[in-house]
Write a protein that holds these residues in place. Structure first.
Motif, short mmCIF file in Angstrom:
data_model
loop_
_atom_site.label_atom_id
_atom_site.label_comp_id
_atom_site.label_asym_id
_atom_site.label_seq_id
_atom_site.Cartn_x
_atom_site.Cartn_y
_atom_site.Cartn_z
N ARG A 27 7.28 -2.61 4.64
CA ARG A 27 6.62 -2.73 3.34
C ARG A 27 7.61 -3.21 2.29
O ARG A 27 7.27 -4.02 1.43
CB ARG A 27 6.04 -1.36 2.97
N HIS A 46 0.09 -2.72 -0.17
CA HIS A 46 -1.23 -2.35 -0.68
C HIS A 46 -1.92 -3.54 -1.34
O HIS A 46 -3.10 -3.81 -1.09
CB HIS A 46 -1.08 -1.20 -1.68
N VAL A 50 -5.50 -5.11 -0.11
CA VAL A 50 -6.67 -5.19 -0.99
C VAL A 50 -7.14 -6.63 -1.14
O VAL A 50 -8.35 -6.91 -1.17
CB VAL A 50 -6.35 -4.57 -2.36
N ARG A 276 -5.67 9.60 2.78
CA ARG A 276 -4.66 8.64 2.29
C ARG A 276 -3.43 8.65 3.18
O ARG A 276 -2.97 7.59 3.65
CB ARG A 276 -4.26 8.97 0.85
N ALA A 312 -0.33 0.71 3.67
CA ALA A 312 -0.86 0.41 2.33
C ALA A 312 -1.11 1.68 1.54
O ALA A 312 -0.89 1.73 0.32
CB ALA A 312 -2.14 -0.41 2.45
N ASN A 313 -1.56 2.73 2.21
CA ASN A 313 -1.84 4.00 1.55
C ASN A 313 -0.58 4.76 1.15
O ASN A 313 -0.67 5.76 0.43
CB ASN A 313 -2.68 4.90 2.46
N ARG A 314 0.57 4.28 1.62
CA ARG A 314 1.85 4.92 1.28
C ARG A 314 2.73 4.00 0.43
O ARG A 314 3.94 4.21 0.34
CB ARG A 314 2.59 5.32 2.57
N ASP A 315 2.11 3.01 -0.19
CA ASP A 315 2.84 2.05 -1.02
C ASP A 315 3.20 2.71 -2.34
O ASP A 315 2.33 3.04 -3.16
CB ASP A 315 1.96 0.82 -1.26
N VAL A 318 1.92 1.82 -5.87
CA VAL A 318 0.56 2.21 -6.25
C VAL A 318 0.42 3.74 -6.32
O VAL A 318 -0.24 4.27 -7.21
CB VAL A 318 -0.46 1.65 -5.23
N HIS A 334 -7.38 5.66 -2.27
CA HIS A 334 -6.83 5.11 -1.04
C HIS A 334 -7.81 4.11 -0.41
O HIS A 334 -8.96 3.98 -0.85
CB HIS A 334 -6.57 6.25 -0.04
N ILE A 335 -7.35 3.42 0.63
CA ILE A 335 -8.22 2.47 1.34
C ILE A 335 -8.48 2.95 2.77
O ILE A 335 -8.74 2.16 3.67
CB ILE A 335 -7.63 1.04 1.35
#
Length: 397
Positions: A27, A46, A50, A276, A312-315, A318, A334-335
């Motif tokens: 990331r 993230h 998205v 998340r 992405a949920n641990r970015d 964000v 979260h996504i």
């Protein structure tokens, strides 16, 4: 370590520290990466994830053009809402949503609570048991069977057949043959159930799907089979994973278990934070419909793109202090259930089951401890995070 290495290894280890550390490195250094060995693009950031979910005209869900034709799969995936692109997806979702709606799901709460209560009653006063095998898995299995109007004793068979799609690791001839056999048996079972309900409708989802109509259009039998198949694939293992992930997460934070037990209004937020950090589906695939730029990289048309939802949920750009479980976290959602037009149609059901399970576990067990020494078994799939074996010791209320 490549994305392919991780998918086949560290994600299923009991200790996922190496997996999460790898996601963090990617990331930070290569939010959009390419593996020349597999020809696969991987997305870790993230913002990039998205962008993909917000651009279905560029990043398609329909992978049929690269899927070898196979009669059983072809039938099964005619109603696969997760594998449809626009405009077919929109029309199909509008039709099935007439019956499989948030209102319909909310009306299931009493039935679902009774199912979960019965399963915990069977555990009784025992202070040690396998929470995954005796509660987290049979709960959604029984729920889906009841919703469909299938006998409860058929639930494990339905779950086994549907799980062949997640078998994932053996993509050789033997693995595909075994999966096709499972799909064939599931198709035959569902076609038979549909025939029964056409002759004698009852108060179940199959009957409602048969009767659903939008602008003069009704669902064909194979479309019902496909949609129900998606519910089976997405509504059993993922919900079982959610419940086990709740227990696994709070095992590390027993003081927060006590906090939620004292204030049940925290349950919905606690579930969202668990999703998340540990989304049941850790990744998903898209195919580029045309050449596109993502994260400063030019991705050719017809490229496979893997989105790492867990990453992405641990970015941290964000979610502040993103690796920490925060019961009171505020900010962006979260996504874990996706986003955009392909937002998980079963998310309301998963949240309801998660809330019911969490609430009842809090009622019965003021304290619990995972028996790590007895062996915690994680799901044997490449795309899911959760436990298949979860021995616990509990203190009863």
């Amino acid at each position: 370590m490549s994305a392919n290495d991780i998918a086949g290894g560290a994600v299923r280890e009991e200790v996922n520290a190496e997996f999460y550390a790898w996601l963090r490195r990617m990331r930070e250094t290569e939010p959009v990466g390419f593996d020349a060995t597999t020809g696969l693009w991987s997305v870790f950031g993230h913002a990039e994830a998205v962008q993909i979910m917000a651009g279905p005209e560029v990043y398609g869900n329909d992978l049929s053009e690269i899927t070898p034709p196979q009669e059983d799969y072809d039938v099964f995936f005619k109603g696969n809402i997760a594998g449809m692109d626009e405009p077919r997806h929109r029309k199909f979702r509008q039709l099935v949503s007439k019956v499989f709606s948030a209102r319909y799901i909310a009306g299931l709460e009493e039935k679902l609570t009774a199912i979960a209560t019965e399963l915990l009653d069977r555990i009784g006063s025992r202070k040690r048991f396998d929470l995954a095998k005796e509660f987290a898995t049979p709960f959604p299995v029984t729920v889906i069977a009841d919703i469909l109007g299938a006998p409860r004793e058929d639930g494990p068979r339905l779950a086994k057949w549907a799980s062949t799609v997640h078998a994932g690791e053996d993509t050789g001839v033997d693995g595909l043959t075994q999966a096709a056999e499972g799909i064939r048996l599931l198709n035959a079972y569902l076609f038979d159930l549909i025939e029964q309900r056409r002759a004698k409708p009852e108060d179940d989802l199959i009957s409602l799907l048969i009767g659903a109509e939008l602008e003069g259009r009704r669902l064909a039998d194979d479309e019902i089979v496909g949609f129900v198949g998606v519910l089976l694939m997405g509504g059993i293992s993922t919900t079982a994973a959610l419940i086990t992930n709740i227990v696994l997460t709070f095992d590390r934070f027993p003081e927060q278990w006590a906090e939620v037990r004292a204030d049940r209004a925290l349950i919905p937020q606690a579930i969202e934070e668990v999703v998340r950090l540990h989304p049941s589906f850790s990744q998903f695939l898209r195919m580029t419909r045309r050449e596109t730029e993502l994260g400063g990289r030019l991705i050719p048309a017809h490229s496979m793109v893997k989105v790492w939802v867990t990453s992405a949920n641990r970015d941290a750009t964000v979610f502040p202090d993103a690796e920490r479980f925060d019961l009171h976290r505020e900010g962006p959602r979260h996504i874990g259930f996706g986003q955009g037009i392909h937002y998980c149609i079963g998310a309301p059901l998963a949240r309801l089951e998660g809330r019911i399970a969490f609430d009842l576990l809090l009622d019965r067990y003021p304290e619990y401890r995972i028996l790590h020494e007895a062996g915690v078994g994680l799901l044997d799939t490449a795309d899911m995070i959760g436990a298949s074996r979860l021995p616990v010791a509990v203190t009863r209320a």
